[in-house]
Design an enzyme around this catalytic site. Structure first.
Site, PDB file in Angstrom:
ATOM      1  N   GLU A  84      39.810  45.092  25.986  1.00 58.60           N
ATOM      2  CA  GLU A  84      39.631  43.870  25.760  1.00 58.60           C
ATOM      3  C   GLU A  84      40.149  43.633  24.198  1.00 58.60           C
ATOM      4  OE1 GLU A  84      37.638  45.474  27.979  1.00 58.60           O
ATOM      5  OE2 GLU A  84      37.374  43.832  29.118  1.00 58.60           O
ATOM      6  N   HIS A 108      27.007  41.291  34.936  1.00 61.61           N
ATOM      7  CA  HIS A 108      28.131  40.638  34.822  1.00 61.61           C
ATOM      8  C   HIS A 108      28.016  38.989  35.473  1.00 61.61           C
ATOM      9  CE1 HIS A 108      30.961  44.453  35.946  1.00 61.61           C
ATOM     10  NE2 HIS A 108      31.194  43.426  35.818  1.00 61.61           N
TER      11      HIS A 108
END
Lengths: 330, 325
Positions: free
Chosen positions: A65, A134
């Site tokens: 990321e 999530h």
């Protein structure tokens, strides 16, 4: 040619369509992210891009990321308009330095020498039972950072129009795509559809209570408004569409008519964006109000896994209805 | 390097040395606030590398980055004015010592979060590759950055995408106050990691401007030919402490002495002498650099403070800071 009257145009289709339209008109728009190329995205929000634009403009990355968003920043500073995908918004924490310290500050701290025209797209929010890491709605993380523009559309048409504005923006934009909305469908907007950032939409007019909503909470609020119409309560629903710029003019002007405000947000009550909306109203619209302000927000707990537990802690139609009912009776 | 190129490089190094000394003195006298991380001792890395690059190549530096701004053409006056919070500063006094930037010269910033700019440099290199511009991006960083995730993510991405980027580590043996060897699993903190990313690496004398120039020139050529990234570990030493008034007492005296005898300015002077450049010619350059920095100090001192309204400019590309309607 598809029959547009019968075509099902989903929110996830709209993401890919919005990106594709901009890639067609501007060769400096490029995409990078995990599984976005041949795999067409884990949420199928990049379907067709790799096929149409090829590996020179749609780049698969490692699970990195920091590299994804950092590279997007470097490219944005040097003539490109990158669109970086962070698969789940929870993962923004893995590259938060770029969202908190680098991207939003580069222009300011260099005295205006650089611009960072990029979009960070990410799947946000709960409702699908993905559990605590999530499922979070984290738009308030970005809202805490001066220097980021924040978009969170609620309909397929808005996805396309706001995607166009986000990609064309010379400022960095965090674009939250709500996971619970991906399968929903709507109308495919005409070519050239563009919605300027920072323009809220009054999606239902009403006279008794103003409800301010964003992304997933817009449909909840509309359902609540439908139910309450049968009880004689007229609800106005505002879809903010963007958090930055924040369209407070539309909110305050609505409260002038209704004198009552409910804010419905999926991010936690603690530090949620509704707190800022409410503080502006308290400061500049106090005399417009005839009742206290209610916030229906995520609970201050991590998101639980089971559907029944998740419903306890995120806004639901029932919670919104209850809040509006109480307020209108005040 | 030709004698003339080396002479120019020497003058630039003297200019940096004198600017850093001025920054130190101005800090001690209270005219520079906040903090400084001085690069005296590191001059050959910046000047050697810069002299091997094209004017349109990109540089990303760290909070110890004055030398890179200067080597890419920022003037001592605009650097010192920035440090002294003057409106004429490089960043209009909105950046300070740790964020010197000269974007018009491709010097795209100094970043104060360790390692953060390595992925940015990879991204600028990706952009150059996408545009087919032939430009190269160079990220300079300290040894301390080699233990942070962004370093590793950047190296992997640069290698996988075969990007025209150079990662140049200025290994000055200390991450802030701690010997780098005490906190790193390999003896050469940058170069020993390169194999893990299938990337060529050089370990060089970072105090010899000619060695730096030649090494960077080779790496830049590789990058422009599409052969991918290179890692360079340039061994060097700080003449000052980590920051502010740090006296660096944690460094052993014999080590300090050994490195002070290997001063990059002395190394360059010896090379100039060996090339037959007359000492008077070298001394002329010394004097010219000193005069430039003296004038810069005076000009920066006399420059105006920023107007208050500047606090609310340039959050956004439209020049403003509006966040709501």
């Amino acid at each position: 040619m598809a029959d547009v009257t019968k075509e099902k145009f989903t929110y996830r289709d709209a993401v890919a369509e919005g990106i594709a339209r901009e890639m067609r008109r501007d060769p400096s728009v490029v995409c990078l992210g995990e599984d976005i190329g041949a795999a067409e995205g884990v949420f199928k929000t990049t379907v067709g891009l790799f096929k149409e634009f090829g590996p020179a403009r749609v780049w698969d990355t490692p699970i990195s990321e920091q590299a994804i968003v950092g590279a997007a920043m470097g490219a944005a500073m040097t003539g490109m308009r990158p669109i970086a995908e962070i698969m789940f918004s929870d993962f923004l924490a893995c590259c938060w330095d770029y969202l908190a310290n680098e991207i939003p500050k580069a222009r300011y701290m260099t005295g205006g020498q650089v611009t960072v025209p990029l979009v960070v797209r990410t799947a946000n929010g709960g409702g699908l039972g993905f559990g605590a890491q999530h499922s979070q709605a984290v738009e308030n993380w970005a809202f805490a950072i001066p220097g980021l523009k924040i978009v969170a559309p609620s309909t397929p048409s808005d996805v396309v129009g706001l995607m166009a504005a986000a990609i064309r923006s010379d400022d960095p934009v965090v674009f939250f795509e709500h996971k619970a909305l991906l399968a929903g469908s709507g109308t495919r907007p005409p070519e050239g559809h563009l919605i300027e950032l920072g323009q809220a939409s009054v999606v239902r007019e009403g006279t008794d209570v103003t409800v301010v909503a964003l992304a997933s909470t817009v449909s909840l609020s509309l359902k609540a408004a439908d139910q309450l119409a049968g009880e004689g309560i007229s609800v106005e629903v505002i879809d903010l569409r963007c958090l930055i710029p924040l369209d407070m003019r539309t909110v305050l002007s609505s409260i002038e008519r209704t004198s009552r405000l409910v804010v419905v947000e999926e991010n936690p009550y603690q530090g949620g964006w509704g707190g800022t909306v409410v503080s502006v109203v308290a400061d500049e619209g106090f005399e417009l109000l005839d009742a206290p302000i209610k916030r229906v927000a995520g609970a201050n707990v991590p998101l639980p896994f089971a559907d029944s537990l998740e419903a306890e802690v995120i806004p639901t139609v029932g919670k919104v209805t209850e809040a509006i009912r109480r307020l209108s009776a005040y | 390097m030709t004698p003339e190129e080396l002479l120019d490089a020497y003058e630039e190094m003297v200019l940096i040395r004198r600017t850093e000394k001025a920054a130190h003195d101005l800090f001690m006298s209270g005219l520079v606030k906040g903090t400084t991380h001085l690069a005296a001792g590191h001059e050959a890395v910046a000047v050697g590398a810069s002299s091997a690059m094209r004017p349109d190549d990109y540089v990303f530096a760290t909070y110890r980055g004055h030398h890179h701004a200067l080597a890419r053409g920022a003037t001592p006056e605009e650097c010192l004015a920035e440090l002294m919070s003057r409106a004429t500063g490089l960043c209009q006094a909105k950046g300070g010592s740790m964020h010197l930037t000269k974007a018009t010269n491709g010097m795209l910033g100094s970043y104060a979060i360790v390692g953060a700019h390595l992925p940015m440099a990879a991204g600028a290199a990706w952009s150059a590759k996408l545009r087919g511009s032939g430009q190269v991006a160079v990220a300079f960083f300290g040894d301390g950055a080699t233990n942070i995730g962004a370093f590793h993510e950047a190296l992997n991405l640069a290698a996988v995408w075969s990007l025209p980027v150079l990662f140049v580590c200025e290994n000055n043996l200390y991450m802030e106050y701690t010997p780098i060897e005490a906190v790193t699993a390999v003896p050469n903190p940058a170069a020993d990691r390169a194999a893990g990313y299938n990337m060529p690496a050089d370990i060089i004398d970072g105090n010899d401007v000619v060695v730096v120039h030649e090494t960077v020139a080779r790496a830049v050529e590789r990058a422009r030919k599409g052969e991918g990234p290179t890692l360079i570990e340039a061994q060097t030493y700080r003449h000052f402490g980590h920051s502010r008034a740090d006296p660096a007492k944690y460094r052993p005296a014999d080590e300090v002495e050994r490195w002070m005898k290997h001063d990059p300015l002395d190394v360059a002077r010896a090379r100039l002498e060996a090339l037959g450049v007359p000492p008077e010619t070298v001394a002329d350059r010394d004097h010219r650099a000193a005069a430039t920095v003296d004038a810069a100090i005076a000009a920066a001192k006399n420059a105006p403070e920023p107007v208050p309204a500047l606090a609310f400019t340039d959050v956004w590309a439209d020049g403003g800071a509006a966040w709501r309607t």
